[in-house]
Design a protein around this motif. Structure first.
Motif, PDB file in Angstrom:
ATOM      1  N   ASN A  56       0.864  -1.176   0.000  1.00  0.00           N
ATOM      2  CA  ASN A  56       0.000   0.000   0.000  1.00  0.00           C
ATOM      3  C   ASN A  56       0.903   1.229   0.000  1.00  0.00           C
ATOM      4  N   CYS A  59       0.707   4.413   2.318  1.00  0.00           N
ATOM      5  CA  CYS A  59       1.061   4.420   3.738  1.00  0.00           C
ATOM      6  C   CYS A  59       2.398   3.735   3.969  1.00  0.00           C
ATOM      7  N   ASP A  61       2.644   0.359   3.766  1.00  0.00           N
ATOM      8  CA  ASP A  61       2.365  -0.967   4.326  1.00  0.00           C
ATOM      9  C   ASP A  61       2.793  -2.055   3.348  1.00  0.00           C
ATOM     10  N   CYS A  84       1.495   0.073   9.247  1.00  0.00           N
ATOM     11  CA  CYS A  84       0.858   0.800  10.344  1.00  0.00           C
ATOM     12  C   CYS A  84       0.014  -0.151  11.193  1.00  0.00           C
ATOM     13  N   SER A  87      -3.005  -1.771   9.311  1.00  0.00           N
ATOM     14  CA  SER A  87      -2.727  -2.836   8.341  1.00  0.00           C
ATOM     15  C   SER A  87      -2.288  -4.118   9.045  1.00  0.00           C
ATOM     16  N   ARG A 148      -7.381   5.469   5.354  1.00  0.00           N
ATOM     17  CA  ARG A 148      -7.073   4.271   6.143  1.00  0.00           C
ATOM     18  C   ARG A 148      -7.737   3.008   5.599  1.00  0.00           C
ATOM     19  N   CYS A 151      -5.332   0.699   4.099  1.00  0.00           N
ATOM     20  CA  CYS A 151      -4.544  -0.017   5.104  1.00  0.00           C
ATOM     21  C   CYS A 151      -5.310  -1.249   5.590  1.00  0.00           C
TER      22      CYS A 151
HETATM   23 ZN    ZN Z   1      -1.281   1.864   6.707  1.00  0.00          ZN
END
Ligand code: ZN
Length: 173
Positions: A56, A59, A61, A84, A87, A148, A151
């Motif tokens: 991702n 972010c 991830d 994060c 995730s 988000r 995530c």
């Molecule tokens: Zn994330």
């Protein structure tokens, strides 16, 4: 002034509603943080039959999802990666929920989860699914933070790619 007093009463009702929302959010955060700190099924099994990689970029991830299928049934689901709290918690909850499910049940669960976090379900639907979804409900809160959602859904998209034996890494881009 009587009118002022009346308005004060209404504010009181609104405040109580606000406090309940706050409590709910804190409860959900606790579940998410627990899965983030102590991720379940965080390993690469040597005998994985299906695997896929997801990223991702919004972010940073990264997740690798591993499945051990016995015929049509998921005997084991696990993951590794870094990202994060949302995730990691989502991958942790997902792998827990997938154990023992058939391929078809896993895809149905994914569809339900996606509509849950995207806010496509009504509160009534959520209530009836509550016992089934368990911890996954905690992630419904991400619908308030559109950024988000990627995530929360990364691990699920990656799991579907693994089921379909896709060699192309999943990206939320
Ligand atoms: Zn994330």
């Amino acid at each position: 002034c009587g009118r002022g007093g009346h308005r004060g009463g209404q504010t009181g009702v609104l405040m109580r509603g606000h406090v309940q929302d706050q409590e709910l959010r804190e409860l959900y955060q606790e579940v998410i943080l627990d899965h983030h700190r102590y991720p379940r099924n965080f390993r690469e099994p040597p005998h994985a039959t299906h695997r896929a990689e997801g990223v991702n970029p919004f972010c940073g991830d990264r997740v690798n999802v591993y499945l051990v299928l016995d015929g049509d049934r998921i005997r084991e689901a696990s993951f590794q990666g870094s990202g994060c709290a949302i995730s990691t918690a989502s991958a942790s909850m997902m792998t827990d929920a997938l154990m023992g499910q058939t391929r078809e049940e896993a895809e149905a669960m994914c569809a339900r989860f996606l509509s849950l976090v995207k806010g496509e379900k009504t509160d009534k639907d959520l209530d009836s699914d509550a016992t089934e979804a368990g911890d996954l409900d905690a992630l419904a809160g991400v619908r308030q933070f559109p950024v988000r959602i990627k995530c929360a859904t990364l691990a699920w998209h990656t799991m579907i790619a693994a089921l379909h034996e896709s060699d192309v890494p999943v990206s939320t881009e």
